[in-house]
Write a protein that holds these residues in place. Structure first.
Motif, short mmCIF file in Angstrom:
data_model
loop_
_atom_site.label_atom_id
_atom_site.label_comp_id
_atom_site.label_asym_id
_atom_site.label_seq_id
_atom_site.Cartn_x
_atom_site.Cartn_y
_atom_site.Cartn_z
N MET A 144 0.84 -1.19 0.00
CA MET A 144 0.00 0.00 0.00
C MET A 144 0.87 1.24 0.00
SD MET A 144 -2.73 -1.31 2.78
CE MET A 144 -3.52 -2.89 2.53
N GLU A 193 -5.36 -7.34 -5.24
CA GLU A 193 -4.41 -6.53 -6.02
C GLU A 193 -4.84 -5.07 -6.02
OE1 GLU A 193 -0.97 -5.75 -7.97
OE2 GLU A 193 -1.63 -7.64 -7.04
N THR A 201 -6.62 -3.53 -3.73
CA THR A 201 -6.43 -3.02 -2.37
C THR A 201 -4.96 -2.71 -2.12
OG1 THR A 201 -8.34 -4.30 -1.60
CG2 THR A 201 -6.80 -3.53 0.08
N ARG A 202 -4.09 -3.53 -2.67
CA ARG A 202 -2.65 -3.31 -2.51
C ARG A 202 -2.24 -1.96 -3.11
NH1 ARG A 202 -1.14 -7.88 -4.17
NH2 ARG A 202 -0.78 -8.81 -2.12
N ILE A 205 -5.07 -9.61 2.75
CA ILE A 205 -4.24 -8.41 2.68
C ILE A 205 -4.64 -7.50 3.84
CG2 ILE A 205 -5.82 -7.10 1.17
CD1 ILE A 205 -3.27 -5.96 -0.19
N GLU A 233 -4.81 -0.69 8.16
CA GLU A 233 -4.76 -1.00 6.74
C GLU A 233 -6.08 -1.56 6.23
OE1 GLU A 233 -0.03 -2.13 6.22
OE2 GLU A 233 -1.53 -3.74 6.24
#
Length: 519
Positions: free
Chosen positions: A1, A312, A314-315, A357, A371
């Motif tokens: 992130m 992906e 969210t990352r 994640i 997060e």
């Protein structure tokens, strides 16, 4: 992130002091802190029960004069207010500084209030005008329906959307001819104070809208005791207590409470469109929105693909702070919210769930950062399965067919918001009607229903009762009166006519009216 931090002064000290100085409470002074940094933001004078009583007296004194003005004149105030609120940078700054949310989410609040003001300014006169209704006896009974303001409305607003979830109750209350006593969360009092200042600048009589600040234990009862109607947005337990107190006084209440909102993703959905919208619907405002999607059910044939794309996406989200549009997510607002989010995630993991994640706090960024988190394998033993988290956490599950999807969507006590993603609109509308939720969005997470101001919106089941928006949202703030005048035909028997004969005569009249479709 990605991390994005802008180390600028939180707010001009003169602005915070000027706004806080509008509070004249005689209770203890408390300090509100900035969620981004934990630094003191402003000292706030809290109110006592006597201060609340005085606020109701001031609002009630101004309300009689306001109610005597025409709806058209009231509407002019809100047309001017629309311009003052829309994209107001100071208002967005205050929202961010008090809640920790991202800039675009703060913008969503200002545009929401502007949109609500414009909608009721355009429509309130038509909603409030007297209406002719059919009388009991055609041509002989003439009925008029009148709408009167209730008096003074108590509005109790939450911390997470201090103007969107608060001022959007104030607007219909005022334009209907009421006064308002408004209690924001102590942490987020500044933005409502500026919103009030702008409305006074637009022409609202200053005494009509009063703001008090304090803890429910200290002033909650006084808020209910002084009100002619109560609007509350917040948690379920507090909502139940307020509803009970309002019922004891025989006054109305509008309750918008919690949600554990489901999203259904079917096999024909376009995942490239679903995934960004699902992330936004799950993580907006750090998940601190009652409309957020906390449960995503995906058809088994697309489950793995959806999960991979969501993780992906969210990352790639930007987590940060600052008065700009350069990041996606900000901070949570309170330690209690951070504690609840961490407890729910830790409990889920202890019961076998997997963190795909996220899943951890970020004290390196600020005291309440967490997060954005995606969970799988959540089961019925987990607190997060059915309890509202109110944080940046979403659980993803597979389903096999429509029947299972509906069963899962309806499997909690809540019924506030839901979302369906499919290219088959016939199926979407058929399923939407079977979801026990006050609002269902098709091919969107929450915005479509939320900004459709002409449509009444609210919760079902434990998510509350009463409606915001639309004609119904305005008439909630009114007492309805009917006035019937009788012409030509009397309901008393004429001399020499018995009650039995009159009953037979009325029966024949009813049969004739039915045949002629007059009734």
């Amino acid at each position: 992130m990605t991390i994005s931090i802008s180390r600028k002064p939180l707010l001009p000290e003169g602005l915070t002091r000027q706004l806080a100085g509008q509070l004249t409470g005689t209770g203890p002074t408390v300090t509100a802190y900035a969620p981004w940094t934990g630094e003191p933001l402003v000292d706030v004078a809290t109110s006592t029960a006597a201060d609340v009583d005085a606020a109701f007296a001031k609002a009630r004194g101004a309300q009689a004069r306001w109610a005597a003005t025409s709806p058209a004149e009231r509407a002019k105030v809100f047309l001017r207010y629309y311009k003052l609120v829309l994209h107001n940078k100071k208002l967005m700054d205050l929202i961010q500084a008090q809640t920790g949310k991202a800039r675009f989410t703060a913008f969503e609040e200002t545009i929401d209030v502007a949109g609500m003001a414009l909608y009721y300014a355009r429509n309130a006169q038509a909603f409030l005008e007297p209406r002719r209704r059919k009388g009991g006896i055609p041509f002989a009974t003439r009925v008029t329906e009148l709408r009167h303001p209730k008096g003074v409305v108590a509005v109790i607003a939450p911390f997470n959307y201090p103007i969107s979830d608060g001022i959007c109750d104030v607007i219909p209350a005022l334009i209907a001819g009421n006064g308002v006593v408004f209690k924001p969360d102590t942490q987020t009092a500044l933005a409502p104070l500026l919103a009030r200042e702008l409305l006074i600048k637009a022409g609202l009589p200053a005494g009509l809208w009063q703001i008090v600040v304090g803890e429910p234990a200290d002033i909650g009862q006084a808020m209910i005791d002084g009100a002619d109607h109560v609007c509350f947005t917040g948690g379920n337990e507090a909502g139940k207590k307020i509803a009970e107190q309002a019922a004891r006084r025989m006054i109305g209440a509008t309750m918008q409470l919690g949600g554990k909102n489901p999203m259904l993703v079917f096999e024909d959905a376009d995942l490239d469109k679903v995934v960004p919208a699902a992330a936004r619907a799950s993580f907006v405002s750090g998940g601190q929105m009652c409309l957020c999607s906390e449960r995503i059910y995906v058809h088994a044939s697309r489950y793995e693909s959806f999960l991979e794309k969501l993780v992906e996406h969210t990352r790639g989200l930007k987590l940060g702070q600052g008065f700009d549009f350069e990041y996606d997510l900000g901070s949570l607002s309170h330690q209690r919210q951070l504690d609840k989010v961490a407890r729910h995630v830790d409990d889920a993991v202890a019961h076998g769930a997997k963190v795909e994640i996220g899943g951890k706090a970020r004290p390196d960024l600020g005291p309440y950062f967490y997060e954005p988190t995606v969970l799988t394998g959540v089961n019925a033993a987990c607190e997060i399965a059915t309890e509202e988290t109110f944080g940046p956490v979403v659980s993803v599950y597979p389903f096999t067919d429509e029947a299972e999807a509906l069963r899962l969507a309806n499997a909690t006590e809540y019924g506030l918001n839901a979302s369906i993603w499919t290219k088959d609109l016939g199926r979407a509308h058929r399923l939407a009607a079977q979801i026990k939720s006050g609002a269902v969005n098709i091919n969107e997470g929450y915005v479509s229903t939320h900004i459709s101001y002409d449509a009444p919106m609210g919760g079902r089941k434990a998510s509350g009762y009463g409606r915001r928006h639309g004609e119904q949202g305005l008439l909630t703030m009114c007492d309805v009166q009917i006035v019937a005048s009788q012409h030509g035909i009397s309901f008393d028997p004429k001399p020499g006519v018995t009650h039995e004969q009159l009953a037979n005569q009325n029966t024949r009249i009813y049969q004739i009216m039915k045949a002629l479709r007059l009734k």
